[in-house]
Design a protein around this motif. Structure first.
Motif, PDB file in Angstrom:
ATOM      1  N   UNK A  78      58.414  16.267  66.709  1.00 56.90           N
ATOM      2  CA  UNK A  78      58.757  17.298  65.728  1.00 56.90           C
ATOM      3  C   UNK A  78      58.659  18.648  66.418  1.00 56.90           C
ATOM      4  N   UNK A  79      59.787  19.161  66.863  1.00 55.35           N
ATOM      5  CA  UNK A  79      59.791  20.413  67.615  1.00 55.35           C
ATOM      6  C   UNK A  79      59.743  21.587  66.644  1.00 55.35           C
ATOM      7  N   UNK A  80      58.533  22.062  66.402  1.00 56.88           N
ATOM      8  CA  UNK A  80      58.294  23.196  65.518  1.00 56.88           C
ATOM      9  C   UNK A  80      58.573  24.519  66.212  1.00 56.88           C
TER      10      UNK A  80
ATOM     11  N   UNK B 295      55.259  25.373  60.547  1.00 57.28           N
ATOM     12  CA  UNK B 295      55.971  24.178  60.996  1.00 57.28           C
ATOM     13  C   UNK B 295      55.098  23.352  61.940  1.00 57.28           C
ATOM     14  N   UNK B 296      54.333  24.021  62.790  1.00 60.46           N
ATOM     15  CA  UNK B 296      53.423  23.313  63.695  1.00 60.46           C
ATOM     16  C   UNK B 296      52.377  22.540  62.901  1.00 60.46           C
ATOM     17  N   UNK B 297      51.869  23.162  61.849  1.00 56.80           N
ATOM     18  CA  UNK B 297      50.883  22.483  61.012  1.00 56.80           C
ATOM     19  C   UNK B 297      51.446  21.233  60.365  1.00 56.80           C
ATOM     20  N   UNK B 298      52.693  21.310  59.901  1.00 53.20           N
ATOM     21  CA  UNK B 298      53.349  20.141  59.308  1.00 53.20           C
ATOM     22  C   UNK B 298      53.460  19.025  60.349  1.00 53.20           C
ATOM     23  N   UNK B 299      53.877  19.386  61.554  1.00 53.09           N
ATOM     24  CA  UNK B 299      54.033  18.390  62.621  1.00 53.09           C
ATOM     25  C   UNK B 299      52.703  17.725  62.952  1.00 53.09           C
TER      26      UNK B 299
ATOM     27  N   UNK C 177      63.148  22.302  61.678  1.00 52.98           N
ATOM     28  CA  UNK C 177      62.355  21.335  62.432  1.00 52.98           C
ATOM     29  C   UNK C 177      63.330  20.419  63.150  1.00 52.98           C
ATOM     30  N   UNK C 178      63.209  20.391  64.470  1.00 49.44           N
ATOM     31  CA  UNK C 178      64.089  19.612  65.332  1.00 49.44           C
ATOM     32  C   UNK C 178      63.425  18.271  65.608  1.00 49.44           C
ATOM     33  N   UNK C 179      64.028  17.196  65.150  1.00 49.98           N
ATOM     34  CA  UNK C 179      63.495  15.851  65.369  1.00 49.98           C
ATOM     35  C   UNK C 179      64.154  15.273  66.615  1.00 49.98           C
TER      36      UNK C 179
END
Length: 305
Positions: free
Chosen positions: A238-240, A208-212, A148-150
């Motif tokens: 949050x770049x998922x 990861x998209x769901x987490x974001x 995950x890119x912040x």
């Protein structure tokens, strides 16, 4: 303009004969950092970097004339690639040739100090990799890492990234995933978690998209799950999408082709917690600092996957 003179230095690395060129060339004009110093950095950090490059197709960004001049991305291996450099040919996700056939790319795989030195000698300052690896036969496997890119939107910075990193860490731990923070050497933070290869990259991307999206709902003033420029000010994106099969992320321990010779540097959670409390307590690291940390602490990029 007179043609630049070329100096050559024959060396032997891991039993391979290489000719290093223009070691005195300045790659980072702001600091005067030379190509020789860049090669020395990669040689010294290789012991901790190579395991994280193993079995991964490597995309390079090259700066032939230093970071004040033009750079270019390179995915396919260049002409003149030594026969001993491992390569892997993989289909390009979603891409087709003019005839309608799915395209292919042939990447180098960096599995030795010799191949790392060869790439860096071509002015490849940045090494980018996917989250999936290839088998010994060259077949792409399911990803063994999630990233995950912040990415902070001004005026947000590393302090806000550190705050969000702690939120992501807590959320991933609920699903039994432990993650490792890496300051990107550019603007933000990267968070990595090891995976068991049971999920495809599409499934990992969607997770990861769901987490974001979940964290954006819980912290709407700080977190953003979509790349919407009009909404990014002061928030952390949050770049998922970095988990998409075709995308790459800067490898841990890679230099960055910026004004200063910064590194994508693994960090401790204590450092991130300090940065969340005080934005001035967490900064990007230069290559000299990373070498000192490796000497003192070894490899901090420890994930299961």
């Amino acid at each position: 303009m007179p043609k630049e003179s070329r100096t050559e230095t024959p060396v032997e690395v891991d039993g391979r004969h290489l000719t290093l060129v223009n070691l005195e060339k300045v790659m980072y004009p702001r600091t005067g950092t030379t190509k020789g110093e860049v090669l020395n950095y990669y040689a010294r950090v290789a012991q901790v970097m190579l395991p994280h490059l193993a079995d991964r197709a490597v995309t390079r960004i090259r700066w032939p004339n230093g970071t004040s001049e033009q750079s270019f991305f390179e995915k396919n291996v260049p002409g003149g690639t030594p026969s001993w450099v491992r390569t892997v040919t993989v289909p390009t996700t979603g891409s087709r040739t003019q005839s309608g056939e799915e395209g292919e790319l042939t990447f180098p795989v960096v599995d030795s100090l010799a191949s790392l030195t060869w790439l860096v000698n071509l002015a490849s300052l940045e090494l980018h990799v996917h989250q999936w690896t290839v088998s010994r036969a060259g077949k792409p496997r399911n990803p063994n890492r999630l990233v995950i890119d912040l990415d902070p939107g001004e005026p947000a910075g590393l302090g806000e990234c550190a705050q969000v990193a702690l939120l992501v860490k807590d959320r991933l731990e609920q699903d039994g995933l432990e993650c490792v923070p890496v300051t990107s050497g550019s603007k933000g933070l990267h968070l990595y978690a090891g995976l068991d290869r049971k999920r495809t990259y599409e499934e990992v991307r969607d997770y990861a998209k769901g987490i974001a999206e979940e964290l954006q709902t819980e912290h709407p003033k700080l977190v953003l799950s979509q790349m919407t420029k009009s909404r990014r000010s002061g928030k952390v994106f949050l770049d998922w999408s970095q988990n998409t099969g075709a995308k790459t992320t800067i490898s841990p321990y890679s230099l960055r082709g910026r004004e200063l010779p910064m590194v994508a540097a693994p960090r401790t959670w204590a450092e991130v917690e300090a940065g969340a409390d005080d934005p001035l307590a967490l900064e990007h690291l230069r290559f000299e600092e990373v070498l000192e940390r490796v000497e003192d602490d070894g490899d901090l990029f420890t994930i299961d996957g």
